[in-house]
Design an enzyme around this catalytic site. Structure first.
Site, PDB file in Angstrom:
ATOM      1  N   ARG A 148      10.553 -30.742  -6.237  1.00 22.63           N
ATOM      2  CA  ARG A 148      11.361 -29.855  -7.088  1.00 22.63           C
ATOM      3  C   ARG A 148      10.974 -28.377  -6.990  1.00 22.63           C
ATOM      4  NH1 ARG A 148      10.992 -32.546 -12.743  1.00 22.63           N
ATOM      5  NH2 ARG A 148       9.155 -33.541 -11.851  1.00 22.63           N
TER       6      ARG A 148
ATOM      7  N   ASN B 106      -5.753   9.699   8.648  1.00 20.24           N
ATOM      8  CA  ASN B 106      -6.876   8.815   8.962  1.00 20.24           C
ATOM      9  C   ASN B 106      -6.615   7.920  10.163  1.00 20.24           C
ATOM     10  OD1 ASN B 106      -4.884   7.510   7.421  1.00 20.24           O
ATOM     11  ND2 ASN B 106      -6.304   5.902   6.826  1.00 20.24           N
TER      12      ASN B 106
ATOM     13  N   SER C 185      -3.474  23.145  -1.766  1.00 19.41           N
ATOM     14  CA  SER C 185      -2.316  22.256  -1.712  1.00 19.41           C
ATOM     15  C   SER C 185      -1.767  22.123  -0.292  1.00 19.41           C
ATOM     16  CB  SER C 185      -1.211  22.794  -2.617  1.00 19.41           C
ATOM     17  OG  SER C 185      -1.646  22.728  -3.951  1.00 19.41           O
TER      18      SER C 185
END
Ligand code: UD1
Ligand code: CA
Length: 459
Positions: A22, A376, A395
């Site tokens: 089921r 990376n 930034s």
């Protein structure tokens, strides 16, 4: 029977040879996860917490995977394959070899009842220590349809009647068999061996052990457990119910231990999530496996954490993603739309906006500006970025790893940093700005002329 009840030996047999029809799944039902851990592992864990160290797994499909999922350092388990599925009594006998080793207590549990806790298991064994031959774990329910009914008189369990075999009067009984039971380990093989299959399903019902034991002068009793703990899983819908109950239970336990959750029903935990006191978890936070959060930390809404450590008083999110290997120091901050993977963020350091930090070390009190990216990956290998303490990353900086930025260094905004930056240096990794006086006016006039010419052509 061993006189000292604390010294009684015990074997638990876990029945998990079902076809899981089921579930409509290509894998065994007991491999399906609850709180990010296979169902069967929850059952083994409850047994381990009840002090049971010997387990016999009765398996059918996916035996190797189920065996691996059931691995637990606190228990020794053996695997027994039930090749034909002829009923729960037949399934227990598949573990005959293990039972024959000779235990004081035999516990039979199901692999698909992952909410069971140690309390009813201990209570069932207490019943054996007090002289019963069979102790069945029962529960009261509003809707007993489908369950075996417990026929109890004067505290004695007389019989268990399967739903399909029950009379109308018996079907009105609401005290049901949870399916889990404890049996006198020295008598178990003899008693189960005497069970027949003359019933509606033509199966060898373990539940018949009650009448078999009584027929030979033995005693059977029932001990009650909360219905929730005996919730079984047959369908995906029931799996979702079990997940909800598990989550409710664990969230409640955490709140009682001093964790604040503003909308607990929206927080998802994993089986191993650890959260310290005075931490606050805002709405809609998801904890994957392997997360520890220290005291006083705040996890803002819509954050997703996995394999991560969050230090004391750190602040995460909203909308932060911590991936495996993220280690955030005490008092650090990881803000919105920032992803941290396999990286350490030092104490008091900040990565507040729109950044990707992977395979990196960031020193204490360093400020990482909006949109900073650690580059990376070169398509084949991953490389490491090291940033010292008290540094300032402007930034929109790209840090092309492998690269090291020293303590106290400054990086100018918009830089692409490809070479190491010494301590206290300022690095500019961008083209120098040039202003052309009045040039904007010329460009506007030229563009307008192009547009006018197009209009004329169209006419
Ligand atoms: C069983 C009990 C019923 C109880 C209910 C609680 C019996 C006869 N009935 O019914 O009284 O109210 O659980 O949920 O025990 N299994 C095997 N091999 C088999 C048969 C079963 O390994 O040959 C395993 C299943 O995988 C499952 C467990 O035993 O984990 C229970 O079997 P299931 O067929 O689901 O029993 P129920 O009809 O639910
Ligand atoms: Ca069942």
């Amino acid at each position: 029977m061993t006189a000292d009840r604390t010294k009684r030996t015990c074997l638990a047999v876990i029945l998990a040879a079902g076809e899981s029809t089921r579930m409509k799944s290509s894998k065994s039902k007991v491999l399906h996860p609850v709180a990010n851990r296979p169902m069967i592992a929850h059952v083994v864990d409850a047994l381990a917490r009840a002090g049971i160290a010997d387990i016999a797994l009765v398996l059918g499909r996916d035996a190797e995977k189920v065996e691996a999922a059931a691995k637990n350092a606190a228990v020794k388990s053996t695997v027994h394959i039930q090749t034909e599925r002829l009923g729960t009594a037949h399934a227990v006998l598949a573990a005959r070899e293990a039972i024959a080793r000779g235990y004081d207590d035999l516990l039979v549990v199901f692999g698909d009842t992952p909410l069971i806790t140690e309390a009813p298991l201990i209570a069932a064994r207490e019943g054996l220590a007090d002289g019963a031959d069979v102790v069945v774990i029962g529960f009261e329910t509003a809707d007993p349809t489908g369950y075996g009914r417990l026929i109890v008189e004067n505290g004695e369990l007389l019989a268990i009647r399967e739903h399909k075999d029950a009379t109308e009067t018996e079907r009105a009984i609401t005290y049901c068999n949870g399916g889990l039971m404890a049996i006198d380990g020295r008598k178990a093989l003899d008693l189960i061996g005497r069970i027949g299959n003359e019933n509606a399903k033509g199966e060898y019902y373990l539940t018949d052990i009650v009448e078999v034991a009584r027929a030979s002068g033995g005693r059977a009793i029932a001990v009650a457990a909360p219905e929730e703990e005996l919730t079984g899983c047959n369908t995906r819908a029931e799996l979702a119910v079990i997940e909800r109950l598990w989550q409710q239970r664990r969230r409640h336990a955490m709140m009682i231990e001093g964790v604040s959750m503003i909308a607990p029903e929206t927080v998802f935990l994993s089986y191993d999530t650890e959260i310290g006191r005075d931490a606050t978890i805002e709405p809609n936070v998801v904890f994957g496996p392997g997360v520890t959060v220290e005291s006083g930390a705040v996890i803002h809404s819509f954050s997703h954490l996995e394999g991560a450590h969050v230090g004391a008083d750190a602040e995460i999110g909203p909308y932060a993603r911590l991936r495996p290997g993220a280690k955030l120091g005490d008092g650090s901050k990881v803000g919105n739309f920032t992803e941290i993977k396999k990286a350490e963020v030092g104490a008091g350091a900040k990565v507040n906006h729109l950044s990707y930090i992977g395979d990196a070390f960031i020193g204490a009190h360093t400020n990482v500006g909006a949109g900073t990216i650690t580059c990376n990956y070169d398509g084949i290998n991953k490389h490491i970025t090291r940033i010292g303490s008290d540094a300032f990353i402007g930034s929109n900086t790209s840090l092309v790893a492998p690269v090291t930025v020293g303590n106290g260094a400054y990086i100018a905004s918009g830089s692409v940093i490809t070479a190491d930056v010494p301590d206290d240096a300022v690095a500019f990794g961008r083209a120098r700005q040039e202003n052309k006086e009045g040039r904007a006016v010329l460009i506007r006039e030229r563009n307008q002329a192009i547009k006018d010419a197009k209009k004329k052509d169209a006419r």
